[in-house]
Design a protein around this motif. Structure first.
Motif, PDB file in Angstrom:
ATOM      1  N   LYS A 148       0.978  -1.253  -0.207  1.00 24.86           N
ATOM      2  CA  LYS A 148       0.055  -0.136   0.120  1.00 24.86           C
ATOM      3  C   LYS A 148       0.943   1.257   0.052  1.00 24.86           C
ATOM      4  CE  LYS A 148      -1.177   1.097   4.625  1.00 24.86           C
ATOM      5  NZ  LYS A 148      -1.060  -0.237   5.920  1.00 24.86           N
ATOM      6  N   ASP A 149       2.056   1.149   0.386  1.00 21.63           N
ATOM      7  CA  ASP A 149       2.865   2.239   0.176  1.00 21.63           C
ATOM      8  C   ASP A 149       3.534   2.608  -0.994  1.00 21.63           C
ATOM      9  OD1 ASP A 149       2.557   2.259   3.122  1.00 21.63           O
ATOM     10  OD2 ASP A 149       4.083   1.063   3.614  1.00 21.63           O
ATOM     11  N   LEU A 150       3.314   1.755  -1.886  1.00 20.77           N
ATOM     12  CA  LEU A 150       4.003   1.975  -3.207  1.00 20.77           C
ATOM     13  C   LEU A 150       3.453   3.305  -3.893  1.00 20.77           C
ATOM     14  CD1 LEU A 150       3.995  -1.583  -4.858  1.00 20.77           C
ATOM     15  CD2 LEU A 150       5.963  -0.361  -3.606  1.00 20.77           C
ATOM     16  N   ASP A 151       4.359   4.366  -4.733  1.00 20.82           N
ATOM     17  CA  ASP A 151       3.558   5.200  -5.210  1.00 20.82           C
ATOM     18  C   ASP A 151       3.558   5.200  -6.996  1.00 20.82           C
ATOM     19  OD1 ASP A 151       6.393   5.089  -5.893  1.00 20.82           O
ATOM     20  OD2 ASP A 151       6.624   7.295  -5.443  1.00 20.82           O
ATOM     21  N   GLY A 152       2.914   5.871  -7.398  1.00 19.99           N
ATOM     22  CA  GLY A 152       2.568   5.455  -8.996  1.00 19.99           C
ATOM     23  C   GLY A 152       1.331   5.037  -9.148  1.00 19.99           C
ATOM     24  N   ASN A 153       0.852   4.754 -10.397  1.00 28.13           N
ATOM     25  CA  ASN A 153      -0.377   3.858 -10.877  1.00 28.13           C
ATOM     26  C   ASN A 153      -0.293   2.643 -10.324  1.00 28.13           C
ATOM     27  OD1 ASN A 153      -1.693   6.144 -12.388  1.00 28.13           O
ATOM     28  ND2 ASN A 153       0.317   5.988 -13.621  1.00 28.13           N
ATOM     29  N   LYS A 154      -1.331   2.109  -9.881  1.00 29.59           N
ATOM     30  CA  LYS A 154      -1.285   0.843  -9.348  1.00 29.59           C
ATOM     31  C   LYS A 154      -2.486  -0.069  -9.919  1.00 29.59           C
ATOM     32  CE  LYS A 154      -1.399   2.714  -5.229  1.00 29.59           C
ATOM     33  NZ  LYS A 154      -1.040   2.766  -3.645  1.00 29.59           N
ATOM     34  N   ILE A 155      -2.325  -1.134 -10.636  1.00 31.83           N
ATOM     35  CA  ILE A 155      -3.164  -2.291 -10.842  1.00 31.83           C
ATOM     36  C   ILE A 155      -2.952  -3.548 -10.614  1.00 31.83           C
ATOM     37  CG2 ILE A 155      -3.846  -0.611 -13.063  1.00 31.83           C
ATOM     38  CD1 ILE A 155      -2.209  -2.761 -14.627  1.00 31.83           C
ATOM     39  N   PHE A 156      -3.930  -4.462 -10.710  1.00 30.06           N
ATOM     40  CA  PHE A 156      -3.892  -5.791 -10.251  1.00 30.06           C
ATOM     41  C   PHE A 156      -4.656  -6.650 -11.495  1.00 30.06           C
ATOM     42  CE2 PHE A 156      -7.532  -5.004  -7.374  1.00 30.06           C
ATOM     43  CZ  PHE A 156      -8.256  -6.218  -7.468  1.00 30.06           C
ATOM     44  N   CYS A 157      -4.227  -7.790 -11.659  1.00 30.00           N
ATOM     45  CA  CYS A 157      -4.795  -8.764 -12.579  1.00 30.00           C
ATOM     46  C   CYS A 157      -5.914  -9.415 -11.930  1.00 30.00           C
ATOM     47  CB  CYS A 157      -3.899  -9.570 -13.188  1.00 30.00           C
ATOM     48  SG  CYS A 157      -2.573  -8.711 -14.270  1.00 30.00           S
ATOM     49  N   SER A 158      -7.042  -9.194 -12.378  1.00 34.36           N
ATOM     50  CA  SER A 158      -8.166  -9.798 -11.478  1.00 34.36           C
ATOM     51  C   SER A 158      -8.920 -10.897 -12.560  1.00 34.36           C
ATOM     52  CB  SER A 158      -9.345  -9.014 -11.424  1.00 34.36           C
ATOM     53  OG  SER A 158     -10.393  -9.501 -11.022  1.00 34.36           O
ATOM     54  N   THR A 159      -9.204 -12.061 -11.993  1.00 31.12           N
ATOM     55  CA  THR A 159      -9.769 -13.116 -12.745  1.00 31.12           C
ATOM     56  C   THR A 159     -11.174 -12.883 -12.659  1.00 31.12           C
ATOM     57  OG1 THR A 159      -9.678 -14.416 -10.517  1.00 31.12           O
ATOM     58  CG2 THR A 159      -8.095 -14.902 -12.546  1.00 31.12           C
ATOM     59  N   LYS A 174      -0.624   7.379 -19.056  1.00 39.57           N
ATOM     60  CA  LYS A 174       0.481   7.699 -20.116  1.00 39.57           C
ATOM     61  C   LYS A 174       1.649   7.108 -19.717  1.00 39.57           C
ATOM     62  CE  LYS A 174      -1.013  12.614 -19.537  1.00 39.57           C
ATOM     63  NZ  LYS A 174      -1.926  12.807 -18.477  1.00 39.57           N
ATOM     64  N   LYS A 175       2.329   6.770 -20.813  1.00 43.30           N
ATOM     65  CA  LYS A 175       3.474   5.919 -21.081  1.00 43.30           C
ATOM     66  C   LYS A 175       4.670   6.064 -20.127  1.00 43.30           C
ATOM     67  CE  LYS A 175       5.667   7.146 -25.185  1.00 43.30           C
ATOM     68  NZ  LYS A 175       5.816   7.042 -26.390  1.00 43.30           N
ATOM     69  N   TYR A 176       4.695   7.465 -19.574  1.00 43.09           N
ATOM     70  CA  TYR A 176       6.010   7.711 -18.642  1.00 43.09           C
ATOM     71  C   TYR A 176       5.677   7.863 -17.255  1.00 43.09           C
ATOM     72  CZ  TYR A 176       3.384  12.113 -19.573  1.00 43.09           C
ATOM     73  OH  TYR A 176       2.375  12.964 -19.635  1.00 43.09           O
ATOM     74  N   ASP A 177       4.414   7.290 -17.067  1.00 40.33           N
ATOM     75  CA  ASP A 177       4.136   7.363 -15.583  1.00 40.33           C
ATOM     76  C   ASP A 177       4.495   5.968 -15.205  1.00 40.33           C
ATOM     77  OD1 ASP A 177       2.987   9.541 -15.491  1.00 40.33           O
ATOM     78  OD2 ASP A 177       0.609   9.076 -15.722  1.00 40.33           O
ATOM     79  N   LYS A 178       4.950   6.004 -13.566  1.00 40.08           N
ATOM     80  CA  LYS A 178       5.193   4.795 -13.122  1.00 40.08           C
ATOM     81  C   LYS A 178       3.914   3.881 -12.908  1.00 40.08           C
ATOM     82  CE  LYS A 178       7.682   3.606  -8.909  1.00 40.08           C
ATOM     83  NZ  LYS A 178       8.173   4.092  -7.554  1.00 40.08           N
ATOM     84  N   LEU A 179       4.103   2.214 -13.040  1.00 38.46           N
ATOM     85  CA  LEU A 179       2.908   1.621 -13.080  1.00 38.46           C
ATOM     86  C   LEU A 179       3.321   0.481 -12.219  1.00 38.46           C
ATOM     87  CD1 LEU A 179       0.234   0.891 -14.122  1.00 38.46           C
ATOM     88  CD2 LEU A 179       1.087   0.036 -16.002  1.00 38.46           C
TER      89      LEU A 179
END
Lengths: 231, 231
Positions: A148-159, A174-179
């Motif tokens: 939860k402390d990570l910065d930038g954009n955050k996604i998870f692969c959901s089934t 945006k492609k230069y954003d952290k993911l």
């Protein structure tokens, strides 16, 4: 040309590790005077082998192809883990953060340091082979809570996610954003884990119609991110 | 639920192969009366095990997720070949056409039939695991010359092409069109092979900045095609 990541430099001489010296002289059977590529502090150089060092010949320029993607994967069995580390490195991943998930079969109790050391060796060698100037970061083994402390954009692969596929997400991102991307273990993330991630800003995305094995998912994701950033 | 591809049916009973019967009774340890999924002539059924047959219970409906992509790959060493066959099946490939390329290290002299039989077994099992209703087609081992007779759209992965990346191609390509993709061996296609393909309507495309191993390329391509077809 063979490439080596080197951590030590004095004046105009790089000093490779013992393992790399062994590789140079005994695996590659190179001789004094042979040329190699050296990466030191994320810069690329041409060097000439001499004794236990590599003499700096000139600085080379090279595009840094590292993506801005951090791949967050459960601690998996050795063969699958090695496979993902190698392929993710090949496909330009910035960092690989292993985490302990509920359904991980692999326990790491007390062996975290040894495991991390092994993984770092694998990504270093894969970085040399795929001609990177950076080595993917593997800081430690994370708990779910620490994500939860990570910065930038955050996604998870959901089934279970049906509506929002990864393309809908990436075409807006945006492609230069952290993911940061979380991939679940075999059997998927638990409901509790998914709920925790959602509560902490991670967006669930689906990967389309195929039933993929866990080790295929990171390659799939890094491939489509590379594709999306093509012009 | 376990899925089996079955080639033989009489009235309302499917007859699995000896290998599959062994798998049912001795690997999966199933008993008479247990339910399995059966694929027969690309249709999905629910069936109940009885003796050496599977009794048709009802027809199930399932979306056919097979893509329209034919992957044309050199004959590679066993481990790499198996890996590509499995992963390409997972990612919905329609057909896998092995061909003899100049720089293939593997010779097939006189062993074509045995090799093809083995490959077909691998894609059948991978199709069962990834819940397909079709098995990727592997018709034979092709010569380069025979590739010119393929119909549909035709591209090849080029290590020298700089201008036209695969995204430029795929965004113009209609997703329901048939697409043949040639992947080269380690060391790439020879200049002569590239020239032959271009003369016969194959378009060279680049895959972006990464230096990928030969077995990574098919996964990369099938991933981005799946991605491009997402809505």
């Amino acid at each position: 040309m063979q490439r080596y990541f080197v951590a030590s430099k004095e004046e105009n001489v790089f000093y490779p590790s013992k393992e790399d010296l062994h590789h140079i002289y005994h695996v590659m059977r190179m001789k004094e005077g042979d040329l190699v590529e050296v990466v030191y502090e994320e810069e690329l150089y041409l060097g000439k082998i001499k004794d236990n060092g590599i003499i700096l010949e000139k600085k080379l320029s090279e595009e840094n192809k590292t993506s801005n993607v951090i791949l967050i994967i459960p601690v998996l069995k050795e063969a699958k883990m090695d496979f993902i580390l190698q392929k993710a490195t090949e496909l330009g991943v910035y960092g690989i953060y292993p985490f302990k998930s509920e359904r991980s079969v692999v326990k790491t109790d007390g062996k975290d340091d040894k495991k991390i050391e092994r993984w770092r060796k694998i990504v270093k060698e894969a970085s040399e082979q795929s001609k990177r100037v950076t080595i993917p970061k593997i800081p430690k083994i994370f708990s779910l809570q620490e994500l939860k402390d990570l910065d930038g954009n955050k996604i998870f692969c959901s089934t279970t996610e049906k509506e929002k596929n990864v393309k809908k997400y990436l075409t807006k991102h945006k492609k230069y954003d952290k993911l940061n991307i979380v991939v679940g273990p075999e059997g998927g993330l638990s409901k509790k884990e998914e709920a925790f991630l959602i509560d902490n800003g991670f967006i669930p995305v689906s990967l389309g119609p195929f039933i993929m094995r866990v080790e295929t998912v990171p390659i799939f994701i890094l491939s489509i991110i590379s594709y999306e950033s093509m012009e």
